[in-house]
Design a protein around this motif. Structure first.
Motif, PDB file in Angstrom:
ATOM      1  N   ALA A 213      32.242  31.401  88.447  1.00 32.32           N
ATOM      2  CA  ALA A 213      30.960  31.789  87.836  1.00 32.32           C
ATOM      3  C   ALA A 213      30.226  32.811  88.701  1.00 32.32           C
ATOM      4  O   ALA A 213      29.659  33.784  88.179  1.00 32.32           O
ATOM      5  N   TYR A 217      29.293  36.492  87.598  1.00 34.19           N
ATOM      6  CA  TYR A 217      27.868  36.848  87.588  1.00 34.19           C
ATOM      7  C   TYR A 217      27.603  38.100  88.423  1.00 34.19           C
ATOM      8  O   TYR A 217      26.990  39.057  87.951  1.00 34.19           O
ATOM      9  N   ALA A 331      22.962  33.216  79.610  1.00 37.44           N
ATOM     10  CA  ALA A 331      24.254  33.921  79.591  1.00 37.44           C
ATOM     11  C   ALA A 331      24.599  34.384  78.178  1.00 37.44           C
ATOM     12  O   ALA A 331      25.082  35.514  77.980  1.00 37.44           O
ATOM     13  N   ASN A 360      19.505  37.798  83.930  1.00 38.34           N
ATOM     14  CA  ASN A 360      20.294  37.634  85.157  1.00 38.34           C
ATOM     15  C   ASN A 360      19.531  36.789  86.175  1.00 38.34           C
ATOM     16  O   ASN A 360      20.116  36.180  87.066  1.00 38.34           O
ATOM     17  N   MET A 363      20.476  33.188  87.356  1.00 42.55           N
ATOM     18  CA  MET A 363      21.900  32.865  87.362  1.00 42.55           C
ATOM     19  C   MET A 363      22.434  32.556  88.754  1.00 42.55           C
ATOM     20  O   MET A 363      23.126  31.559  88.965  1.00 42.55           O
ATOM     21  N   ILE A 367      23.654  28.782  89.459  1.00 46.91           N
ATOM     22  CA  ILE A 367      25.088  28.595  89.702  1.00 46.91           C
ATOM     23  C   ILE A 367      25.316  28.038  91.106  1.00 46.91           C
ATOM     24  O   ILE A 367      26.101  27.103  91.305  1.00 46.91           O
ATOM     25  N   CYS A 419      32.108  38.552  81.326  1.00 47.68           N
ATOM     26  CA  CYS A 419      31.535  37.816  82.455  1.00 47.68           C
ATOM     27  C   CYS A 419      30.534  36.766  81.986  1.00 47.68           C
ATOM     28  O   CYS A 419      30.562  35.610  82.423  1.00 47.68           O
ATOM     29  N   TYR A 420      29.628  37.164  81.085  1.00 45.85           N
ATOM     30  CA  TYR A 420      28.572  36.249  80.660  1.00 45.85           C
ATOM     31  C   TYR A 420      29.110  35.133  79.765  1.00 45.85           C
ATOM     32  O   TYR A 420      28.534  34.034  79.731  1.00 45.85           O
ATOM     33  N   ILE A 423      30.147  32.475  82.192  1.00 49.72           N
ATOM     34  CA  ILE A 423      28.979  31.820  82.788  1.00 49.72           C
ATOM     35  C   ILE A 423      28.376  30.814  81.811  1.00 49.72           C
ATOM     36  O   ILE A 423      27.952  29.711  82.199  1.00 49.72           O
TER      37      ILE A 423
END
Length: 446
Positions: A213, A217, A331, A360, A363, A367, A419-420, A423
């Motif tokens: 993640a 991110y 996300a 963002n 995140m 995480i 990517c998102y 996440i």
């Protein structure tokens, strides 16, 4: 300064691209060397902790941060010979050393903030600390862009010398910060549990998924920031020159600052719901005004951003102060905004990509704290593995750079979309796992 120097890369990329006549892929070596240093430094740290035990727990978090500041100062100073000899490889080497310094700061500072207090408040504290990091990323495009593109440019021309004096100034600031940190008394936290050798941290599934993640991110966030100036220069988007687009880049990073201050309030369990909502709305307005006074844009040029701040507040309210749930919501919104950017043009495409910065925001903090939750004596080792995953900021911009060269910048934004999506999956997993643990605790109580 940590955030400021990281965001300065987004200013350096178009500067060095024009100076050395680079392709998009070649210009992304800036991020590859800078964020690749995180992986290299964290790997070295992990190997030491595997064979010798956790170094931070031996020397202390404060000494770890001091060492990071000194190494970062050395990295900044190396811009002097790089600019003097105008060699791209020397710029990349300086960025690598700078990244090593920030690696030490990441490994020491993040768990330090997380561990100083109750575990349930860790996300709130880390979001507050990250908010000031975002202040640096917000002013970097304005100050750094002005210094490099305007103040130190000779007759309006791009020169290597434009980076020389600014980075010497940054060297002095880091040394001053190191001196101040040395003089200030901070709580000397040491884990009461003896850190064991080996790979014990990897027994925790939330950490293993969290490593990926963090990878996605950082990669997604850096991909967007790295391409914004060049993206806004496209004729079918906005056709803006670098001196103007740097202000919009500041808005992208400023959104993260707004979101992190809001996250610090939203994830604080001590505020009543009504008071929390009021504090968040007032804070959002205050930070927006701060950004408005920082960027060189009038209200008409920046007012559209208020719509995305409203969506951001709504996302927090739906998340109901749950770090994992809020992470998933943000996300999914980020992925949707980027898809809109890809399939639209003009101002609409610009605003949706800038709006991602707001989401963002929480995140990294969420995480990180979800990943190290419950690690105990393996906390610092887990932290080093998470910092190692910042490698995403080195590799994914290269992938997007290659796609931008082949298919254009706009379609290259499919990289952060992927990517998102991951996440969002990580957030859903942690939400389910935390719910299961809570249910087992209730059952055990009965």
């Amino acid at each position: 300064m940590w955030g400021f120097l990281t965001c300065m890369n987004d200013v350096l990329i178009p500067h060095l691209k024009e100076l050395f006549q680079l392709s998009y892929l070649q210009s992304m070596l800036v991020q590859f060397c800078f964020f690749g240093a995180y992986f290299t430094g964290s790997l070295i740290y992990f190997v030491i902790s595997y064979f010798k035990g956790d170094p931070i727990n031996k020397i202390g978090y404060k000494n770890g941060m001091l060492l990071g500041l000194i190494v970062a100062a050395i990295g900044c100073f190396l811009f002097y010979p790089a600019a003097r000899y105008s060699v791209y490889g020397l710029f990349l080497s300086a960025l690598f050393i700078l990244g090593l310094g920030f690696t030490l700061l990441q490994i020491a500072a993040n768990p330090y903030v997380s561990l100083l207090g109750k575990p349930e408040g860790a996300s709130s504290r880390l979001n507050l600390a990250q908010a000031f990091n975002s202040l640096g990323t917000t002013i970097a495009p304005i100050i750094g862009g002005y210094l490099i593109f305007e103040f130190f440019a000779i007759d309006g021309k791009i020169t290597a010398a434009a980076t020389e004096i600014p980075y010497i100034i940054f060297t002095g600031i880091f040394l001053l910060l190191a001196f101040l940190l040395f003089r200030i008394k901070l709580p000397d936290f040491r884990s009461e549990e003896t850190a064991e050798k080996g790979l014990g941290a990897l027994q925790f599934p939330q950490l293993k998924l969290g490593i990926l993640a963090i990878f996605f991110y950082v990669g997604g966030e850096v991909c967007i920031g790295s391409f914004i100036i060049n993206f806004l220069a496209l004729p079918d988007i906005m056709g803006l020159p670098e001196a103007v687009s740097k202000n919009y880049l500041a808005l992208y990073w400023g959104g993260a600052m707004i979101g992190r201050f809001l996250g610090s309030i939203s994830l604080n369990q001590e505020f009543a719901a009504g008071k929390k909502a009021l504090y968040m709305i007032v804070t959002a307005a205050a930070v927006f005004l701060l950004i408005f006074f920082i960027v060189d844009l009038n209200f008409a040029q920046i007012s559209t951003f208020l719509i995305f701040i409203g969506i951001n507040l709504l996302g927090f309210f739906i998340g109901k102060s749950a770090p994992a749930r809020t992470l998933s919501i943000f996300a999914l919104i980020s992925g949707g905004l980027i898809l809109f950017t890809i399939f639209s043009d003009g101002a609409a495409s610009m605003w949706t990509i800038l709006g991602v910065g707001l989401f963002n925001s929480i995140m990294w903090s969420n995480i990180f704290t979800l990943s190290i939750h419950g690690l105990g004596k393996y906390t610092s080792q887990g932290s080093s593995l998470l910092v190692m995953a910042i490698l995403g900021g080195a590799l994914l911009p290269l992938v997007q750079g290659a796609l931008a060269d082949a298919y254009g910048i706009q379609h290259s934004f499919f990289v952060p979309v992927f990517c998102y999506l991951y996440i969002a999956f990580f957030g859903f997993y942690c939400q389910a796992k935390l719910g299961q643990v809570k249910a087992e605790q209730i059952a055990g109580g009965h």
